[in-house]
Scaffold this motif. Structure first.
Motif, PDB file in Angstrom:
ATOM      1  N   GLU A  43       0.822  -1.219   0.000  1.00 37.66           N
ATOM      2  CA  GLU A  43       0.000   0.000   0.000  1.00 37.66           C
ATOM      3  C   GLU A  43       0.857   1.271   0.000  1.00 37.66           C
ATOM      4  OE1 GLU A  43      -3.957  -0.459   2.419  1.00 37.66           O
ATOM      5  OE2 GLU A  43      -2.544  -1.999   3.110  1.00 37.66           O
ATOM      6  N   ILE A  61       1.290   4.372  -2.789  1.00 34.71           N
ATOM      7  CA  ILE A  61       1.271   5.824  -2.520  1.00 34.71           C
ATOM      8  C   ILE A  61       2.531   6.471  -3.105  1.00 34.71           C
ATOM      9  CG2 ILE A  61       1.232   7.593  -0.718  1.00 34.71           C
ATOM     10  CD1 ILE A  61      -0.206   5.468   1.056  1.00 34.71           C
ATOM     11  N   TYR A  89      -6.367   8.171   0.079  1.00 38.77           N
ATOM     12  CA  TYR A  89      -5.988   7.272   1.184  1.00 38.77           C
ATOM     13  C   TYR A  89      -6.423   7.934   2.485  1.00 38.77           C
ATOM     14  CZ  TYR A  89      -3.089   5.420  -2.575  1.00 38.77           C
ATOM     15  OH  TYR A  89      -2.654   4.908  -3.780  1.00 38.77           O
TER      16      TYR A  89
END
Ligand code: ZEM
Length: 304
Positions: A18, A22, A103
């Motif tokens: 994850e 990003i 996010y």
């Protein structure tokens, strides 16, 4: 316990995949928005944002309300954001804003530090180990204004300033080597111009320029004659700049030895810079022993 506020909690941490996602989003956005600044890239601004989010740290201050560091993402508030030293950084924060929408679980501190790491790596710099777990803190945790360095000062000030952040001579010289990136903007700091000819390349160009010092010779530096604050200009092109606090690194003999070493060896510079930058971004934060250090792959590495 008030003294234990700035803790990275393992249960809040997401997977490496994850954070790499990003990283990739940031790296692609830097590539896409290539009209961010005079030199194109948002990268230098993002490196400065990461540095200023962390550079408020005071190792001797045990009060989490005032001792700064990157944990709380408090530059988003008007007092810290409005510190004159942070002029120009709202642009970088706004650039990153869409990532907080995408996010929703991500903290400002994790985003800004990760963006600094991504920018350095994408511009050709060393791999920086990075750990997540910062959390947004409230307005009561803004570091006092005036905690960021004064560019008009000399060697004693620079050493004392970076001792407050817990750095050695070698670490502080390496960190200031980030001035290989970007430029000064009259509208932000009053200073003007880039430090080397490749302001979107993370290399040891700052040191090869600085090394020559003040004088009348080829590639040396003289005080610029202008209405702005005192800064140096190179004899060759009259287009590069050095701050008094940069020139401090060739005025002090101990600093100068390190400048010469980094000018001669980009590898030596990278080896010193990478762990120092990680430390800068982690100052004042308690990480659990089990916390993993993430090393992100660049877009280039992922495409080959
Ligand atoms: Zn900087 N820095 N910095 N710096 N800095 C500027 C720009 C950038 C000092 C300083 O006064 C200034 C470190 C240390 C120190 C970057 C990274 C790092 C500017 C110009 C000034 C005045 C701002 C403007 O006008 O936009 C001083 C006095 C320092 C210590 C003595 C450290 C450490 C850094 C990172 C590790 C970067 C990347 C920039 C370029 C920003 C941009 O927008 O191009």
């Amino acid at each position: 316990d008030e003294s234990n506020v700035k803790v990275a909690t393992l249960s809040d941490i997401h997977s490496f995949k994850e954070y790499q996602q990003i990283y990739n989003d940031i790296a692609k956005k830097i590539e896409e928005e290539d009209d961010f600044d005079v030199d194109g890239s948002a990268g230098p601004n993002l490196v400065r944002l990461a540095w200023h989010s962390a550079g408020t740290y005071d190792k001797n201050d045990k009060n989490p309300h005032t001792n700064g560091g990157s944990y709380g993402g408090t530059m988003r508030f008007s007092k810290e954001g409005g510190d004159g030293a942070n002029n120009g950084l709202a642009k970088g924060r706004e650039f990153l804003e869409p990532l907080l929408k995408k996010y929703t679980w991500l903290s400002h501190g994790d985003l800004w530090t990760l963006a600094g790491v991504a920018a350095i790596q994408e511009m050709g710099g060393p791999k920086i180990k990075w750990r997540p777990g910062r959390k947004d803190l409230s307005e009561e945790y803004q570091a006092p204004n005036g905690k960021l360095p004064d560019a008009a000062q000399g060697p004693d000030y620079v050493r004392k300033f970076f001792n407050r952040l817990d750095f050695t001579d070698r670490e502080m010289v390496a960190l200031i080597g980030a001035h290989t990136l970007g430029r000064c903007h009259v509208t932000s700091s009053g200073y003007d111009g880039p430090w080397d000819f490749a302001p979107t390349m993370f290399d040891n160009g700052f040191f090869t320029q600085l090394q020559k010092g003040v004088g009348k010779g080829e590639g040396q530096w003289h005080l610029r004659k202008w209405d702005g604050p005192e800064q140096y200009e190179d004899n060759n092109s009259n287009s590069l700049m050095m701050l008094p606090a940069d020139m401090a690194l060739v005025q002090d003999p101990k600093f100068k030895k390190i400048v010469d070493e980094f000018a001669a060896s980009q590898e030596a510079f990278f080896n010193e810079f990478a762990p120092a930058f990680q430390k800068l971004l982690e100052n004042g934060i308690q990480f659990p022993k089990e916390s993993k250090e993430f090393v992100f792959r660049t877009l280039d590495e992922q495409s080959s």
